[in-house]
Every structure is written in structure tokens, then in C-alpha cells.
Design a protein around this motif. Structure first.
Motif, PDB file in Angstrom:
ATOM      1  N   VAL A  76     -52.571  69.080  10.329  1.00  0.00           N
ATOM      2  CA  VAL A  76     -51.584  68.109   9.859  1.00  0.00           C
ATOM      3  C   VAL A  76     -52.184  66.705   9.842  1.00  0.00           C
ATOM      4  CG1 VAL A  76     -49.365  67.023  10.387  1.00  0.00           C
ATOM      5  CG2 VAL A  76     -49.605  69.503  10.565  1.00  0.00           C
ATOM      6  N   VAL A  77     -52.903  66.341  10.893  1.00  0.00           N
ATOM      7  CA  VAL A  77     -53.498  65.007  10.970  1.00  0.00           C
ATOM      8  C   VAL A  77     -54.592  64.829   9.915  1.00  0.00           C
ATOM      9  CG1 VAL A  77     -54.920  63.523  12.452  1.00  0.00           C
ATOM     10  CG2 VAL A  77     -52.866  64.601  13.377  1.00  0.00           C
ATOM     11  N   ASN A  78     -55.295  65.908   9.574  1.00  0.00           N
ATOM     12  CA  ASN A  78     -56.296  65.832   8.508  1.00  0.00           C
ATOM     13  C   ASN A  78     -55.713  65.301   7.204  1.00  0.00           C
ATOM     14  OD1 ASN A  78     -58.596  66.722   9.856  1.00  0.00           O
ATOM     15  ND2 ASN A  78     -58.250  68.880   9.366  1.00  0.00           N
ATOM     16  N   ALA A  79     -54.430  65.571   6.992  1.00  0.00           N
ATOM     17  CA  ALA A  79     -53.802  65.216   5.714  1.00  0.00           C
ATOM     18  C   ALA A  79     -53.624  63.713   5.530  1.00  0.00           C
ATOM     19  CB  ALA A  79     -52.444  65.907   5.592  1.00  0.00           C
ATOM     20  N   ILE A  80     -53.724  62.934   6.588  1.00  0.00           N
ATOM     21  CA  ILE A  80     -53.525  61.486   6.460  1.00  0.00           C
ATOM     22  C   ILE A  80     -54.544  60.889   5.494  1.00  0.00           C
ATOM     23  CG2 ILE A  80     -53.478  59.285   7.683  1.00  0.00           C
ATOM     24  CD1 ILE A  80     -52.687  60.846  10.208  1.00  0.00           C
ATOM     25  N   ALA A  81     -55.825  61.260   5.695  1.00  0.00           N
ATOM     26  CA  ALA A  81     -56.880  60.670   4.863  1.00  0.00           C
ATOM     27  C   ALA A  81     -57.834  61.709   4.306  1.00  0.00           C
ATOM     28  CB  ALA A  81     -57.651  59.633   5.666  1.00  0.00           C
ATOM     29  N   GLY A  82     -57.426  62.977   4.310  1.00  0.00           N
ATOM     30  CA  GLY A  82     -58.305  64.020   3.802  1.00  0.00           C
ATOM     31  C   GLY A  82     -59.505  64.284   4.699  1.00  0.00           C
ATOM     32  N   ASP A  83     -59.337  64.081   6.001  1.00  0.00           N
ATOM     33  CA  ASP A  83     -60.425  64.306   6.952  1.00  0.00           C
ATOM     34  C   ASP A  83     -60.632  65.792   7.206  1.00  0.00           C
ATOM     35  OD1 ASP A  83     -61.112  61.581   7.620  1.00  0.00           O
ATOM     36  OD2 ASP A  83     -59.204  61.461   8.690  1.00  0.00           O
ATOM     37  N   HIS A  84     -61.736  66.095   7.883  1.00  0.00           N
ATOM     38  CA  HIS A  84     -62.003  67.431   8.402  1.00  0.00           C
ATOM     39  C   HIS A  84     -62.366  67.260   9.874  1.00  0.00           C
ATOM     40  CE1 HIS A  84     -61.856  69.388   4.466  1.00  0.00           C
ATOM     41  NE2 HIS A  84     -62.503  68.341   4.013  1.00  0.00           N
ATOM     42  N   ALA A 136     -38.279  64.640  12.921  1.00  0.00           N
ATOM     43  CA  ALA A 136     -38.437  64.299  11.500  1.00  0.00           C
ATOM     44  C   ALA A 136     -37.509  63.150  11.109  1.00  0.00           C
ATOM     45  CB  ALA A 136     -38.167  65.528  10.639  1.00  0.00           C
ATOM     46  N   LEU A 137     -36.298  63.167  11.638  1.00  0.00           N
ATOM     47  CA  LEU A 137     -35.354  62.068  11.365  1.00  0.00           C
ATOM     48  C   LEU A 137     -35.878  60.766  11.948  1.00  0.00           C
ATOM     49  CD1 LEU A 137     -31.936  63.843  11.999  1.00  0.00           C
ATOM     50  CD2 LEU A 137     -32.719  62.873   9.820  1.00  0.00           C
ATOM     51  N   LEU A 138     -36.439  60.838  13.139  1.00  0.00           N
ATOM     52  CA  LEU A 138     -37.000  59.639  13.759  1.00  0.00           C
ATOM     53  C   LEU A 138     -38.154  59.103  12.915  1.00  0.00           C
ATOM     54  CD1 LEU A 138     -37.158  57.670  16.160  1.00  0.00           C
ATOM     55  CD2 LEU A 138     -38.738  59.284  17.242  1.00  0.00           C
ATOM     56  N   ALA A 139     -39.048  60.000  12.494  1.00  0.00           N
ATOM     57  CA  ALA A 139     -40.174  59.574  11.660  1.00  0.00           C
ATOM     58  C   ALA A 139     -39.670  58.960  10.356  1.00  0.00           C
ATOM     59  CB  ALA A 139     -41.085  60.764  11.384  1.00  0.00           C
ATOM     60  N   ARG A 140     -38.643  59.549   9.788  1.00  0.00           N
ATOM     61  CA  ARG A 140     -38.094  59.044   8.518  1.00  0.00           C
ATOM     62  C   ARG A 140     -37.476  57.655   8.705  1.00  0.00           C
ATOM     63  NH1 ARG A 140     -37.055  62.030   3.868  1.00  0.00           N
ATOM     64  NH2 ARG A 140     -35.628  61.058   2.389  1.00  0.00           N
ATOM     65  N   SER A 141     -36.922  57.406   9.891  1.00  0.00           N
ATOM     66  CA  SER A 141     -36.253  56.125  10.128  1.00  0.00           C
ATOM     67  C   SER A 141     -37.230  54.950  10.121  1.00  0.00           C
ATOM     68  CB  SER A 141     -35.506  56.162  11.460  1.00  0.00           C
ATOM     69  OG  SER A 141     -36.400  56.103  12.560  1.00  0.00           O
ATOM     70  N   ALA A 142     -38.540  55.241  10.235  1.00  0.00           N
ATOM     71  CA  ALA A 142     -39.528  54.161  10.204  1.00  0.00           C
ATOM     72  C   ALA A 142     -39.687  53.573   8.814  1.00  0.00           C
ATOM     73  CB  ALA A 142     -40.874  54.667  10.716  1.00  0.00           C
ATOM     74  N   GLY A 143     -39.185  54.270   7.794  1.00  0.00           N
ATOM     75  CA  GLY A 143     -39.214  53.750   6.435  1.00  0.00           C
ATOM     76  C   GLY A 143     -40.596  53.670   5.834  1.00  0.00           C
ATOM     77  N   THR A 144     -41.459  54.599   6.180  1.00  0.00           N
ATOM     78  CA  THR A 144     -42.837  54.576   5.685  1.00  0.00           C
ATOM     79  C   THR A 144     -42.928  55.152   4.275  1.00  0.00           C
ATOM     80  OG1 THR A 144     -43.233  56.717   6.729  1.00  0.00           O
ATOM     81  CG2 THR A 144     -43.821  54.758   7.990  1.00  0.00           C
ATOM     82  N   PRO A 145     -43.907  54.698   3.474  1.00  0.00           N
ATOM     83  CA  PRO A 145     -44.096  55.275   2.136  1.00  0.00           C
ATOM     84  C   PRO A 145     -44.442  56.762   2.189  1.00  0.00           C
ATOM     85  CG  PRO A 145     -45.293  53.195   2.355  1.00  0.00           C
ATOM     86  CD  PRO A 145     -44.819  53.561   3.726  1.00  0.00           C
ATOM     87  N   ARG A 146     -45.123  57.190   3.271  1.00  0.00           N
ATOM     88  CA  ARG A 146     -45.523  58.592   3.413  1.00  0.00           C
ATOM     89  C   ARG A 146     -44.951  59.148   4.711  1.00  0.00           C
ATOM     90  NH1 ARG A 146     -51.803  58.785   3.503  1.00  0.00           N
ATOM     91  NH2 ARG A 146     -51.444  61.021   3.170  1.00  0.00           N
ATOM     92  N   LEU A 147     -44.477  60.375   4.642  1.00  0.00           N
ATOM     93  CA  LEU A 147     -43.997  61.093   5.830  1.00  0.00           C
ATOM     94  C   LEU A 147     -44.570  62.502   5.773  1.00  0.00           C
ATOM     95  CD1 LEU A 147     -42.376  61.663   8.342  1.00  0.00           C
ATOM     96  CD2 LEU A 147     -40.303  61.809   6.955  1.00  0.00           C
ATOM     97  N   ILE A 148     -45.460  62.819   6.710  1.00  0.00           N
ATOM     98  CA  ILE A 148     -46.215  64.067   6.692  1.00  0.00           C
ATOM     99  C   ILE A 148     -45.709  65.005   7.784  1.00  0.00           C
ATOM    100  CG2 ILE A 148     -48.513  65.082   6.974  1.00  0.00           C
ATOM    101  CD1 ILE A 148     -49.684  62.415   6.056  1.00  0.00           C
ATOM    102  N   GLY A 149     -45.579  66.277   7.439  1.00  0.00           N
ATOM    103  CA  GLY A 149     -45.201  67.288   8.416  1.00  0.00           C
ATOM    104  C   GLY A 149     -45.723  68.643   7.992  1.00  0.00           C
ATOM    105  N   GLU A 150     -45.562  69.607   8.858  1.00  0.00           N
ATOM    106  CA  GLU A 150     -46.051  70.956   8.588  1.00  0.00           C
ATOM    107  C   GLU A 150     -45.170  71.648   7.545  1.00  0.00           C
ATOM    108  OE1 GLU A 150     -47.707  74.734  11.268  1.00  0.00           O
ATOM    109  OE2 GLU A 150     -46.590  73.104  12.206  1.00  0.00           O
ATOM    110  N   ALA A 151     -45.786  72.413   6.667  1.00  0.00           N
ATOM    111  CA  ALA A 151     -45.041  73.095   5.608  1.00  0.00           C
ATOM    112  C   ALA A 151     -44.063  74.117   6.172  1.00  0.00           C
ATOM    113  CB  ALA A 151     -46.006  73.766   4.637  1.00  0.00           C
ATOM    114  N   VAL A 152     -44.438  74.747   7.291  1.00  0.00           N
ATOM    115  CA  VAL A 152     -43.543  75.689   7.967  1.00  0.00           C
ATOM    116  C   VAL A 152     -43.345  75.183   9.392  1.00  0.00           C
ATOM    117  CG1 VAL A 152     -43.130  78.099   8.571  1.00  0.00           C
ATOM    118  CG2 VAL A 152     -44.485  77.558   6.542  1.00  0.00           C
ATOM    119  N   PRO A 153     -42.452  74.220   9.581  1.00  0.00           N
ATOM    120  CA  PRO A 153     -42.272  73.628  10.907  1.00  0.00           C
ATOM    121  C   PRO A 153     -41.519  74.555  11.855  1.00  0.00           C
ATOM    122  CG  PRO A 153     -40.695  72.698   9.389  1.00  0.00           C
ATOM    123  CD  PRO A 153     -41.576  73.596   8.577  1.00  0.00           C
ATOM    124  N   ARG A 154     -41.513  74.166  13.118  1.00  0.00           N
ATOM    125  CA  ARG A 154     -40.831  74.965  14.143  1.00  0.00           C
ATOM    126  C   ARG A 154     -39.353  75.126  13.815  1.00  0.00           C
ATOM    127  NH1 ARG A 154     -38.578  73.529  19.092  1.00  0.00           N
ATOM    128  NH2 ARG A 154     -39.280  71.382  18.852  1.00  0.00           N
TER     129      ARG A 154
END
Length: 349
Positions: free
Chosen positions: A153-161, A109-127
């Protein structure tokens, strides 16, 4: 859309995330996908000297090498801090629109955050529960298997199914040529495991090898550099009917593609066989196959009903694992080998 996917960890963990990203790739071929990965697993994404969009690099457009385990062992060194900052600059230079943590750990999560993206998506109950506080978007998941959870989790990027899709894995010409020299039909044994509690005894693998050889199948052992003693024990207990292989990851993929069947415990090569759509027999003990066992392929799982989920790194095989007999594994193997997808292969022997 430019998407950064973060999944460090072990080989099996990465393979469990690939179906979701393959479905995303096919749904949005125009998107740019980048992946942050430990260097030793880069061959799951890219063959030597391959370019994006080819058979040698079919899934992602960019790979970012993150030696997180090495960093953790030498965190106070100046060189480590310099490497961390270099990766941060590399990620930010890509101008990703969204980062997706498919690992659910604090470091990912820290690595993903370091990319400085407007959106950072993860699981509500992570490991690792603390990781959720780093996410900007938290996705509730209902799936039992980790593959199902990754898709949600990946569905959440663009509301896919998105639906489950066998992952796109690279092919390497040299590795494929090597695998083509192996005798057919062959069964691949992969007896190693991350820790002893998951490791079915070598002598039992040897007994299974003898039984399969008696039915006309060649038997090969996938042995890592640190597993040569384990492989030799299987060779001896089998009466010498097995052939030992110590392949690179690219060669292991090519070998597995041609296997009539793969027999293994809860380990990376088992999940690789599933990712390649090969029939598998999974021998499980302290880990739960409902969560991280075979998925999406033809398989049989053997596990004692009293085995408890336990990730303690014990050296000795778990008690329930020891109740699984060579006869039971052989029966499961022969059942799968008699199925249409493998019976034709056997008929060409």
C-alpha cells in the motif's frame, strides 16, 4: 510531499504498519510524515518531550491524537462532536498531499478522508469491505502477511519498491537507564492476550520459567495493570523464580531491547519484540501466524495444525492452543537461546 498515515487499533496492528513507513522514511527523508494514532500508543512514535528527527522521535514529523474508541462510546455527546471537528481542522491545517489508510476500517477511512487530501490510498480488499468505497486509489495486495500488505500500500504513494525494514522506534533515556538495571541474560514472558482464546495457561508459563531458570537464565514477566493476578499465578507456579514488571510502553521497549528472548502469544509485546529484532517464541491458537505472526526476526512459532482461524472473543483457551506443552516451548526457547546472537549474551552472565 506531505503524507498522512492513519493506523488506529491495537499495539500489534500499529507495529505491523511501521516497517513500511520506516522504509518510506528512509527512501524519502525530505518528506513530511504525519500519523493519526490512539493516544495510548503515542509512545511507539515519540518519547517524552522529544522533537522530530531525534532518537526520541525518529519516524514521523507530527502525531495527531485520535481517541476513536472513546468517541465510539460517547458519539452523541456534544464534547465528542467538538473533538472530532477539532481533529478534522488540525488535519486540514497540515495541508497533506496524500492520506494513506493502513487499517482498512470504515472509521480509519473516514478519518483519512476528513483530512481533505487530493489523494486517499487504501487496500483494494480492506479488512472492512465497505471502507474501499471511501478510497480514491485502491491498491491490490498479494502479500500474505499484513506487514507485506502494508508495504504494498505504501509503495503506491510514489511508485516505490520498498523492502522490509525493521522499524524506527524511539528511545527514552530514563527508560533505558531502568532497563539497564535488569539482570542479564533474561528471558521476557508476556502472557497476556486480547481475549482468552489466545491466552496460553499461566501454569505452563510457570513451568517454562522453571526450566529456563534451571539453565541459568533470569526470567521476567511483562504484566499490564489488569494482568497482576495472571502474573502472580505464574510466579506461584514457577516456584518464585520469576520477576514481575509492570512497565510503561517506553520502559517495555527498553526492556525488550535487552531481552535475550521473548515468549508470548499473539499479542502486542510479541510484535514489539519482532519490531526490535529480538528472538521470539510465539504461541498461537485461533489466529493465523502466516498473516500476523512474527516476521523479519529469529523466531519459532508453535501452533496445532488443526487450530482454525477464529477471532471470536471466547474466554477459554482454544483447544489447539492447549495441545502445546511447556516442554515444546522450552525446547524452542533453548534452541533460539543457543543461536549466536544470544549465546554471546549468555556467556557474559
Amino acid at each position: 510531499m506531505r503524507v498522512l498515515l492513519v493506523r488506529l487499533g491495537a499495539m500489534g496492528d500499529i507495529l505491523h504498519s511501521l516497517p513500511a513507513v520506516t522504509a518510506l522514511r528512509r527512501a524519502h527523508p525530505e518528506w513530511t510524515l504525519g500519523w493519526a494514532v490512539e493516544p495510548q500508543w503515542s509512545e511507539l512514535f515519540c518519547a517524552a518531550h522529544a522533537t522530530p528527527g531525534t532518537a526520541g522521535m525518529p519516524l514521523v514529523d507530527a502525531l495527531h491524537m485520535v481517541p476513536a474508541k472513546r468517541w465510539a462510546k460517547a458519539w452523541m455527546r456534544r464534547s465528542t462532536r467538538e473533538e472530532v471537528m477539532a481533529v478534522r481542522r488540525e488535519l486540514r491545517a497540515q495541508h497533506y498531499d496524500v492520506a494513506v489508510d493502513l487499517q482498512g476500517a470504515v472509521r480509519s477511512a473516514l478519518l483519512a478522508r476528513s483530512a481533505g487530501t487530493p489523494r486517499l490510498i487504501g487496500e483494494a480488499v480492506p479488512r472492512e469491505p465497505a471502507a474501499k468505497w471511501l478510497f480514491k486509489e485502491k491498491v491490490p495486495t498479494r502479500g500474505v502477511h499484513v506487514i507485506e500488505q502494508s508495504i504494498e500500500v505504501v509503495n503506491a504513494i510514489a511508485g516505490d519498491h520498498l523492502d522490509f525494514t525493521l522499524p524506527l522506534l524511539p528511545t527514552d533515556t530514563e527508560s533505558e537507564a531502568f532497563a539497564a538495571t535488569l539482570p542479564q541474560p533474561f528471558v521476557l514472558l508476556s502472557p497476556g492476550a486480547g481475549w482468552g482464546a489466545k491466552r496460553w495457561p499461566a501454569a505452563r508459563y510457570g513451568a517454562v520459567a522453571r526450566a529456563l531458570a534451571a539453565q541459568g537464565f533470569h526470567v521476567c514477566i511483562n504484566s499490564g495493570p489488569m494482568e497482576m493476578a495472571l502474573a502472580e499465578e505464574i510466579v506461584q507456579s514457577s516456584g518464585g523464580v520469576v520477576h514481575t514488571l509492570t512497565p510503561s510502553l517506553s520502559k517495555l521497549m527498553a526492556i525488550t531491547r535487552r531481552a535475550a528472548l521473548v515468549i508470548a502469544g499473539d499479542t502486542g509485546p510479541l510484535h514489539l519484540a519482532c519490531a526490535l529484532g529480538r528472538p521470539t517464541v510465539g504461541i498461537f491458537g485461533p489466529t493465523d501466524p502466516a498473516r500476523n505472526g512474527p516476521f523479519g526476526n529469529d523466531f519459532r512459532v508453535l501452533r496445532h495444525p488443526e487450530s482454525k482461524r477464529d477471532h471470536t472473543r471466547r474466554a477459554e483457551p482454544e483447544a489447539g492452543l492447549l495441545t502445546i506443552t511447556p516442554e515444546a516451548v522450552t525446547a524452542a526457547a533453548l534452541d533460539l537461546l543457543a543461536a549466536p546472537q544470544t549465546s554471546a549474551l549468555r556467556g557474559n552472565a
